[in-house]
Write an enzyme that holds these catalytic residues in place. Sequence first.
Site, mmCIF file in Angstrom:
data_model
loop_
_atom_site.group_PDB
_atom_site.id
_atom_site.type_symbol
_atom_site.label_atom_id
_atom_site.label_comp_id
_atom_site.label_asym_id
_atom_site.label_seq_id
_atom_site.Cartn_x
_atom_site.Cartn_y
_atom_site.Cartn_z
ATOM 1 N N LYS A 147 42.999 39.146 10.920
ATOM 2 C CA LYS A 147 42.339 38.250 9.973
ATOM 3 C C LYS A 147 41.092 38.926 9.435
ATOM 4 O O LYS A 147 40.382 39.615 10.177
ATOM 5 C CB LYS A 147 41.951 36.927 10.660
ATOM 6 N N GLU A 197 29.070 23.735 10.133
ATOM 7 C CA GLU A 197 29.600 24.384 11.338
ATOM 8 C C GLU A 197 28.533 24.685 12.383
ATOM 9 O O GLU A 197 27.621 25.483 12.150
ATOM 10 C CB GLU A 197 30.317 25.676 10.958
#
EC number: 5.4.4.2
Length: 391
Positions: A147, A197
């Site tokens: 990723k 977050e």
Amino acid sequence: MDTSLAEEVQQTMATLAPNRFFFMSPYRSFTTSGCFARFDEPAVNGDSPDSPFQQKLAALFADAKAQGIKNPVMVGAIPFDPRQPSSLYIPESWQSFSRQEKQASARRFTRSQSLNVVERQAIPEQTTFEQMVARAAALTATPQVDKVVLSRLIDITTDAAIDSGVLLERLIAQNPVSYNFHVPLADGGVLLGASPELLLRKDGERFSSIPLAGSARRQPDEVLDREAGNRLLASEKDRHEHELVTQAMKEVLRERSSELHVPSSPQLITTPTLWHLATPFEGKANSQENALTLACLLHPTPALSGFPHQAATQVIAELEPFDRELFGGIVGWCDSEGNGEWVVTIRCAKLRENQVRLFAGAGIVPASSPLGEWRETGVKLSTMLNVFGLH
């Protein structure tokens, strides 16, 4: 370009001065006054209590106490690349405030500032960004990397200096449940944002983290909106991207905690513009840990860089035509007792006089669509564009 940038905001109190730190969260909300000492030591290896970063931090806390600051806190930002200088400082004092009262006052704020945008530039442009995504997606289909998180910027120039305090009020009104922050920088600029977050919160020996990875655009229709969330929760591509993050975090946190609780499946959380996959971590830290050792241990997570970290950051360096600096880093605070809270520096902007830089990123895996990632980053950029009135 001659685009109108009108601020229709409400005022019930004076706006925050540009040289004051502001942090608003469900755990603790406060502002600061003055600056006892700046701290620009790079946070590299900051997860170790014996690192230069942690040793100098402890010495600075001791100096502050010796000068009569009873409960010193270190506040500010750490860049995406912890080898770069930190933007931290110990204020002379700090003042708590009620998050609920601030949410209400921001909705009533009536002061306005009208600005004109004289230049607006996407970095990179759409065609180049989509080429970057295609290249990264191809690489994630190889053994080299699983990723990669790629980001893009928007640079805006206005016809007059921007009042960051006015923008902060509007940001809170539009994003009342985010982790809202206003960080004064040494160059006179401000880092402003509404992060969704939580990287790391530590209170006593207990800690928590809520990593996000995988997102979908909110819909104005309630039924369609819920369907979008359910599709995200069932998305194989997004679940794979999310699991790369949570597995990497579990591996490093296990060694630094005596307890660690992680759900087996992610849950959905929302911001005004996006659905996110989220997994709440809860644990009990080992005795030598503080909020910044754990934050530095995790930062940057695969949600901001990719996986494996070294290979992903190499791809980022090759493909992104800019230095992220503070973007994709962490913002927050740590006190001298080891408590603290650090959030990821996303949904944010850097302001300095009449210059604005916005940032957004997206996780790239083999199934990523170049156009889809351009659109996803556009939705993420809309958080701050809406604050400026540029929809």
